[in-house]
Design a protein around this motif. Structure first.
Motif, PDB file in Angstrom:
ATOM      1  N   ALA A  29       0.851  -1.189   0.000  1.00  0.00           N
ATOM      2  CA  ALA A  29       0.000   0.000   0.000  1.00  0.00           C
ATOM      3  C   ALA A  29       0.890   1.242   0.000  1.00  0.00           C
ATOM      4  O   ALA A  29       1.624   1.492   0.956  1.00  0.00           O
ATOM      5  CB  ALA A  29      -0.931  -0.005   1.212  1.00  0.00           C
ATOM      6  N   ILE A  30       0.839   2.017  -1.095  1.00  0.00           N
ATOM      7  CA  ILE A  30       1.592   3.270  -1.212  1.00  0.00           C
ATOM      8  C   ILE A  30       0.595   4.406  -0.996  1.00  0.00           C
ATOM      9  O   ILE A  30      -0.302   4.612  -1.812  1.00  0.00           O
ATOM     10  CB  ILE A  30       2.269   3.386  -2.592  1.00  0.00           C
ATOM     11  CG1 ILE A  30       3.162   2.166  -2.859  1.00  0.00           C
ATOM     12  CG2 ILE A  30       3.071   4.674  -2.678  1.00  0.00           C
ATOM     13  CD1 ILE A  30       3.749   2.151  -4.254  1.00  0.00           C
ATOM     14  N   ALA A  31       0.759   5.121   0.105  1.00  0.00           N
ATOM     15  CA  ALA A  31      -0.183   6.181   0.475  1.00  0.00           C
ATOM     16  C   ALA A  31       0.498   7.542   0.382  1.00  0.00           C
ATOM     17  O   ALA A  31       1.636   7.716   0.825  1.00  0.00           O
ATOM     18  CB  ALA A  31      -0.712   5.963   1.892  1.00  0.00           C
ATOM     19  N   VAL A  32      -0.197   8.515  -0.233  1.00  0.00           N
ATOM     20  CA  VAL A  32       0.272   9.905  -0.331  1.00  0.00           C
ATOM     21  C   VAL A  32      -0.757  10.766   0.410  1.00  0.00           C
ATOM     22  O   VAL A  32      -1.913  10.852  -0.005  1.00  0.00           O
ATOM     23  CB  VAL A  32       0.418  10.335  -1.806  1.00  0.00           C
ATOM     24  CG1 VAL A  32       0.883  11.782  -1.868  1.00  0.00           C
ATOM     25  CG2 VAL A  32       1.389   9.418  -2.544  1.00  0.00           C
ATOM     26  N   ARG A  33      -0.317  11.386   1.511  1.00  0.00           N
ATOM     27  CA  ARG A  33      -1.222  12.160   2.376  1.00  0.00           C
ATOM     28  C   ARG A  33      -0.753  13.603   2.442  1.00  0.00           C
ATOM     29  O   ARG A  33       0.446  13.880   2.569  1.00  0.00           O
ATOM     30  CB  ARG A  33      -1.249  11.548   3.772  1.00  0.00           C
ATOM     31  CG  ARG A  33      -2.249  12.199   4.716  1.00  0.00           C
ATOM     32  CD  ARG A  33      -2.378  11.451   6.033  1.00  0.00           C
ATOM     33  NE  ARG A  33      -1.164  11.490   6.826  1.00  0.00           N
ATOM     34  CZ  ARG A  33      -0.323  10.485   6.988  1.00  0.00           C
ATOM     35  NH1 ARG A  33      -0.550   9.330   6.390  1.00  0.00           N
ATOM     36  NH2 ARG A  33       0.747  10.609   7.741  1.00  0.00           N
ATOM     37  N   ASP A  34      -1.711  14.548   2.367  1.00  0.00           N
ATOM     38  CA  ASP A  34      -1.383  15.966   2.459  1.00  0.00           C
ATOM     39  C   ASP A  34      -2.182  16.584   3.603  1.00  0.00           C
ATOM     40  O   ASP A  34      -3.065  15.960   4.188  1.00  0.00           O
ATOM     41  CB  ASP A  34      -1.683  16.678   1.133  1.00  0.00           C
ATOM     42  CG  ASP A  34      -3.166  16.638   0.767  1.00  0.00           C
ATOM     43  OD1 ASP A  34      -3.993  17.122   1.561  1.00  0.00           O
ATOM     44  OD2 ASP A  34      -3.500  16.111  -0.321  1.00  0.00           O
ATOM     45  N   THR A  35      -1.858  17.817   3.917  1.00  0.00           N
ATOM     46  CA  THR A  35      -2.543  18.563   4.989  1.00  0.00           C
ATOM     47  C   THR A  35      -3.320  19.723   4.398  1.00  0.00           C
ATOM     48  O   THR A  35      -3.380  20.803   4.981  1.00  0.00           O
ATOM     49  CB  THR A  35      -1.506  19.069   6.014  1.00  0.00           C
ATOM     50  OG1 THR A  35      -0.530  19.875   5.321  1.00  0.00           O
ATOM     51  CG2 THR A  35      -0.800  17.919   6.699  1.00  0.00           C
ATOM     52  N   GLY A  36      -3.927  19.480   3.223  1.00  0.00           N
ATOM     53  CA  GLY A  36      -4.659  20.532   2.530  1.00  0.00           C
ATOM     54  C   GLY A  36      -6.074  20.704   3.045  1.00  0.00           C
ATOM     55  O   GLY A  36      -6.430  20.283   4.165  1.00  0.00           O
ATOM     56  N   ASP A  37      -6.917  21.320   2.200  1.00  0.00           N
ATOM     57  CA  ASP A  37      -8.283  21.651   2.602  1.00  0.00           C
ATOM     58  C   ASP A  37      -9.228  20.465   2.553  1.00  0.00           C
ATOM     59  O   ASP A  37     -10.334  20.535   3.084  1.00  0.00           O
ATOM     60  CB  ASP A  37      -8.826  22.766   1.693  1.00  0.00           C
ATOM     61  CG  ASP A  37      -8.028  24.055   1.842  1.00  0.00           C
ATOM     62  OD1 ASP A  37      -7.444  24.245   2.933  1.00  0.00           O
ATOM     63  OD2 ASP A  37      -7.983  24.838   0.878  1.00  0.00           O
ATOM     64  N   GLY A  38      -8.831  19.373   1.918  1.00  0.00           N
ATOM     65  CA  GLY A  38      -9.699  18.212   1.831  1.00  0.00           C
ATOM     66  C   GLY A  38     -10.681  18.297   0.673  1.00  0.00           C
ATOM     67  O   GLY A  38     -10.712  19.276  -0.085  1.00  0.00           O
ATOM     68  N   MET A  39     -11.501  17.243   0.514  1.00  0.00           N
ATOM     69  CA  MET A  39     -12.443  17.150  -0.593  1.00  0.00           C
ATOM     70  C   MET A  39     -13.831  16.804  -0.056  1.00  0.00           C
ATOM     71  O   MET A  39     -13.973  16.176   0.999  1.00  0.00           O
ATOM     72  CB  MET A  39     -12.011  16.054  -1.590  1.00  0.00           C
ATOM     73  CG  MET A  39     -10.617  16.240  -2.149  1.00  0.00           C
ATOM     74  SD  MET A  39     -10.067  14.814  -3.114  1.00  0.00           S
ATOM     75  CE  MET A  39     -11.212  14.881  -4.490  1.00  0.00           C
ATOM     76  N   THR A  40     -14.844  17.205  -0.789  1.00  0.00           N
ATOM     77  CA  THR A  40     -16.222  16.844  -0.441  1.00  0.00           C
ATOM     78  C   THR A  40     -16.500  15.398  -0.863  1.00  0.00           C
ATOM     79  O   THR A  40     -15.722  14.804  -1.630  1.00  0.00           O
ATOM     80  CB  THR A  40     -17.215  17.788  -1.121  1.00  0.00           C
ATOM     81  OG1 THR A  40     -17.119  17.591  -2.550  1.00  0.00           O
ATOM     82  CG2 THR A  40     -16.920  19.240  -0.775  1.00  0.00           C
ATOM     83  N   GLN A  41     -17.618  14.859  -0.394  1.00  0.00           N
ATOM     84  CA  GLN A  41     -17.990  13.493  -0.747  1.00  0.00           C
ATOM     85  C   GLN A  41     -18.211  13.362  -2.250  1.00  0.00           C
ATOM     86  O   GLN A  41     -17.795  12.387  -2.878  1.00  0.00           O
ATOM     87  CB  GLN A  41     -19.257  13.081   0.015  1.00  0.00           C
ATOM     88  CG  GLN A  41     -19.698  11.646  -0.246  1.00  0.00           C
ATOM     89  CD  GLN A  41     -18.690  10.633   0.267  1.00  0.00           C
ATOM     90  OE1 GLN A  41     -17.987  10.893   1.237  1.00  0.00           O
ATOM     91  NE2 GLN A  41     -18.591   9.499  -0.400  1.00  0.00           N
ATOM     92  N   GLU A  42     -18.835  14.348  -2.863  1.00  0.00           N
ATOM     93  CA  GLU A  42     -19.067  14.313  -4.310  1.00  0.00           C
ATOM     94  C   GLU A  42     -17.757  14.351  -5.074  1.00  0.00           C
ATOM     95  O   GLU A  42     -17.582  13.642  -6.075  1.00  0.00           O
ATOM     96  CB  GLU A  42     -19.954  15.485  -4.717  1.00  0.00           C
ATOM     97  CG  GLU A  42     -20.257  15.522  -6.209  1.00  0.00           C
ATOM     98  CD  GLU A  42     -21.078  16.738  -6.604  1.00  0.00           C
ATOM     99  OE1 GLU A  42     -21.370  16.878  -7.800  1.00  0.00           O
ATOM    100  OE2 GLU A  42     -21.411  17.551  -5.711  1.00  0.00           O
ATOM    101  N   GLN A  43     -16.799  15.168  -4.607  1.00  0.00           N
ATOM    102  CA  GLN A  43     -15.508  15.231  -5.286  1.00  0.00           C
ATOM    103  C   GLN A  43     -14.750  13.911  -5.157  1.00  0.00           C
ATOM    104  O   GLN A  43     -14.098  13.469  -6.109  1.00  0.00           O
ATOM    105  CB  GLN A  43     -14.684  16.379  -4.700  1.00  0.00           C
ATOM    106  CG  GLN A  43     -15.208  17.764  -5.068  1.00  0.00           C
ATOM    107  CD  GLN A  43     -14.475  18.863  -4.328  1.00  0.00           C
ATOM    108  OE1 GLN A  43     -13.866  18.628  -3.286  1.00  0.00           O
ATOM    109  NE2 GLN A  43     -14.559  20.087  -4.854  1.00  0.00           N
ATOM    110  N   MET A  44     -14.821  13.264  -3.981  1.00  0.00           N
ATOM    111  CA  MET A  44     -14.144  11.972  -3.813  1.00  0.00           C
ATOM    112  C   MET A  44     -14.741  10.918  -4.747  1.00  0.00           C
ATOM    113  O   MET A  44     -14.021  10.099  -5.308  1.00  0.00           O
ATOM    114  CB  MET A  44     -14.259  11.511  -2.362  1.00  0.00           C
ATOM    115  CG  MET A  44     -13.319  12.217  -1.407  1.00  0.00           C
ATOM    116  SD  MET A  44     -13.224  11.371   0.185  1.00  0.00           S
ATOM    117  CE  MET A  44     -14.901  11.563   0.769  1.00  0.00           C
TER     118      MET A  44
END
Length: 761
Positions: free
Chosen positions: A543-558
């Motif tokens: 499992a290669i995971a890329v995590r950021d500390t940004g504003d995030g996404m809405t459920q529709e965007q995901m």
């Protein structure tokens, strides 16, 4: 009030104790009878199962016998297409045939229609040849394979058998045969060992023993017993009761091979079969008797333990019926007290269970809803992938024509203004080719080079590149398991996927924040909850995971993040193919990609790649583009391409670089030219073409007809290169200079660029 309780002495038939004993006997007697019946059934079942297993084994080994003979026939058919044989150059063909059977006990023989030998690999060319004895009588034309019966080899006088195929030598009909000692057929029983005690025999078409598991040296060449021959004359398969050549009574299952007419016998010793069946019967009966005795003992003890508390209960019932007062006393039977207390406990537990059930049902409904949404999203992405992949494939052929035409125009143009315009057009076609590759990647139809990758080495190198791309204001952290497993995928596509994720994270954090990349080993078992990737099959993954500390996404965007052309960036700042390429890479490798995000808390995208147990390969150093462009080449190229425009322009471009080019619109035309004597140094073929053969089929055919002729594949269609391993692949649209370098390398695989002569540069 007088006590009306009767005095109890011996158990009566109507008492509880008497009824318990009667019930036990009613259970024991049928059980004993059923045990005897079951034992007899086990006896007969064991025998039927052994005979059925022998029958299946005989049928399977008869097919194995056909396969062994078919392999030899296929070898002769492959040898029959030799030009030296067809043209009657028998001395040359003798050398070819001798090389083919060198080191083996087999013999290749060429005979006329009347059985006269013209060639024998056991006899030096030009020496007198013995008469052929393998096929003294007529061959059974109903069989697909032409197989002889057991005979004595005229050269080494060993028991042998032979197969043959018809051939044409200088226009005359002859037979090409392959003879082998009967010891070669013993490998059937070595490869398919029989259970201990079983007898395996292979008979030829006349009922002669060819191979045998017991004493083959003594029994090979003997004829089967008359009873066995009578059974073979009546049917092609069945089971008979007879005696072996050793005089042992056996059940014999036989099956005749459909293509050769040879017969396989499997004999089961009647004495051993009866012994094992009686042993199973005795064991079944003994176990039944043991269980019956135990049941009687336990039933007697249970009746005694139950009878006395029931007597006291009867006295209490009579006293209660007579108006007496009952005091609370312990009955002495824990089960009665436990039942009284268990009712209250059960009522409380029932209410608690109902509450838990409601909660579990709600959770299951929510999980099912999430799984349905995941499946719908996956199906939508698959449908979009097929659509974009099909469009991209058609564009590849158009771009190939434009790319080749622009390169030719630049070489032929002498006007600087035209050069500038052509260069701009070429940049536009390069950009279109890049978009096409991304579309093919999303549709999991990109023709690439997959290899086993050591992520412990590649990820740190890649993160050094990503750190420079995301800027100094973004803190980059990397966490990798020390024992991280390797994976098999396209390394270029993997680097592009991680860089896309890093750049997306930078944009989500507006150029400032923390970017964390981790790589972990994960083992998924059946039923494991995996929120990020619920459609994964159980197995071992990285499992290669890329995590950021940004504003995030809405459920529709995901839900739409992996769709092609979907982007949250302003117009002109993104194509919407980055995450689609990430998803396509993971799915093409046998895994998937998932995304988790919360508004204000950042986003994490995870690639799930299956663990690879293959050997890791070292990457080859590319040839510099400028040196490839300056190089002149020589040699004859057979270009196989069904698109006329691509075929004509590619041929002209290769001729500009020094090659002599011959063209063919299909693989069948190319084979006709090669059989007609075309002297090609290398074959460049498309993969998907009209006609009976594809490019991959052409490669396989040339491996047999012309094994030294190199072949290079080119395609813009989603075909896996694993279908033709060890064959160079050039994806469309290709650069002509790069293509020329690949063709030159295929013609001279052991020469480096520095070894080329001035005429080749």
């Amino acid at each position: 009030m007088p006590d009306r309780t009767p005095t109890l002495t011996a158990p009566r038939a109507g008492s509880v104790s008497g009824k318990l004993r009667a019930m036990v006997w009613l259970i024991v007697l049928p059980t004993l009878l059923l045990s005897v019946i079951a034992g007899m059934a086990v006896f007969h079942t064991e025998r039927r199962a052994a005979v059925a297993a022998a029958t299946e084994t005989a049928e399977a080994l008869s097919l194995v016998t056909d396969r062994e003979l078919a392999v030899r026939t296929a070898l002769l058919q492959a040898l029959s297409v030799s030009p030296s044989l067809a043209e009657g150059r028998l001395a040359q063909f003798h050398k070819e045939a001798a090389r083919l059977v060198a080191g083996s006990p087999s013999t290749i023989v060429l005979t006329t229609q009347d059985g006269r030998q013209l060639l024998n690999t056991r006899v030096a060319w030009g020496q007198p040849l013995p008469p052929a004895e393998a096929f003294p009588g007529r061959v059974d034309t109903r069989r697909r394979l032409m197989v002889s019966n057991l005979h004595v080899s005229p050269v080494d006088r060993r028991p042998s058998f032979a197969v043959r195929v018809p051939v044409s030598v200088a226009g005359e009909a002859m037979f090409l045969g392959l003879g082998s000692p009967v010891g070669e057929m013993q490998q059937i029983f070595r490869q398919q060992p029989l259970p201990e005690g079983w007898l395996g025999v292979v008979l030829d078409g006349q009922g002669i023993v060819v191979a045998r598991t017991r004493e083959p040296e003594r029994r090979v060449g003997q004829r089967a017993s008359p009873d066995m021959l009578d059974a073979l004359a009546r049917a092609d398969r069945g089971v008979v009761d007879l005696r072996t050549l050793d005089g042992e009574p056996v059940f014999t299952a036989f099956s005749r091979a459909p293509d050769s007419g040879w017969v396989v016998l499997i004999g089961l010793s009647q004495a051993e079969l009866a012994k094992s069946a009686w042993a199973a019967f005795a064991m079944m009966l003994a176990l039944s008797l043991v269980f019956i005795v135990l049941a009687l003992v336990l039933a007697r003890r249970m009746s005694r333990a139950i009878a006395e508390p029931l007597r006291r209960l009867r006295k209490d019932a009579i006293r209660l019926g007579g108006g007496g007062t009952l005091e609370e006393v312990r009955s002495g039977i824990d089960e009665i007290d436990i039942v009284q207390r268990a009712l209250a406990v059960a009522s409380r537990e029932r209410a608690s269970s109902e509450q838990r059930l409601r909660e579990e049902v709600d959770a299951a409904v929510a999980q099912t809803r999430n799984a349905q949404q995941t499946v719908l999203r996956s199906q939508k992405l698959e449908a979009l992938g097929r659509l974009t992949g099909g469009i991209a494939h058609d564009f590849n052929n158009l771009l190939q024509t434009m790319t080749t035409g622009l390169q030719l125009a630049r070489r032929l143009s002498s006007d600087p203004r035209a050069d500038s315009a052509l260069e701009a057009c070429q940049r536009a076609t390069s950009r279109a080719a890049q978009l096409t590759r991304q579309l093919l990647a999303f549709g999991r139809q990109q023709v690439g080079h997959e290899t086993v990758i050591d992520l412990r080495r590649q990820l740190p190198e890649l993160m050094a590149l990503a750190s420079g791309a995301v800027g100094s204001a973004v803190e980059v952290a990397l966490a990798i398991d020390e024992t991280l497993w390797p994976v098999r995928t396209d390394p270029v596509q993997l680097e592009l996927a991680v860089l896309n994720l890093a750049l997306n994270a930078r944009d989500a954090m507006q150029g400032r924040g923390t970017l964390t990349v981790s790589a972990r080993n994960r083992v998924l078992a059946e039923g494991d909850p995996v929120g990020l990737a619920p459609e994964l099959q159980p197995g071992e993954y990285v499992a290669i995971a890329v995590r950021d500390t940004g504003d995030g996404m809405t459920q529709e965007q995901m839900e739409r993040a992996f769709e092609p052309f979907f982007t949250t960036k302003p117009v002109g700042q993104g194509t919407g193919l980055g995450l689609a390429q990430v998803y396509a890479l993971a799915r093409s490798a046998g895994g998937t990609a998932g995304i988790v995000s919360k508004i204000g808390l950042g986003t994490e995208v995870t690639l799930w790649l299956p663990r690879s147990h293959g050997r890791m390969e070292e990457a080859a150093s590319p040839v510099p583009a400028d040196r490839a462009a300056e190089r002149r080449h020589a040699g004859t190229v057979l270009l196989v391409e069904d698109e006329p425009s691509v075929r004509e322009l590619t041929a002209q471009a290769l001729e500009e670089r020094g090659f002599t080019v011959k063209t063919a619109p299909t693989a069948d035309h190319a084979l006709d030219q090669l059989r007609a004597g075309l002297a090609a140094d290398v074959v460049l073929t498309d993969i998907v073409m009209p006609g009976a053969r594809s490019g991959v089929d052409l490669v396989r055919t040339l491996k047999v007809l012309k094994p030294t002729l190199p072949v290079v594949l080119a395609s813009g269609h989603p075909v896996r290169i694993e279908e033709a391993p060890n064959v160079p692949l050039v994806p469309k649209p290709y650069d002509i200079d790069g293509l020329a370098a690949v063709l030159a390398e295929a013609m001279n695989p052991t020469r480096s660029p520095a070894d080329l002569t001035p005429g080749e540069r």
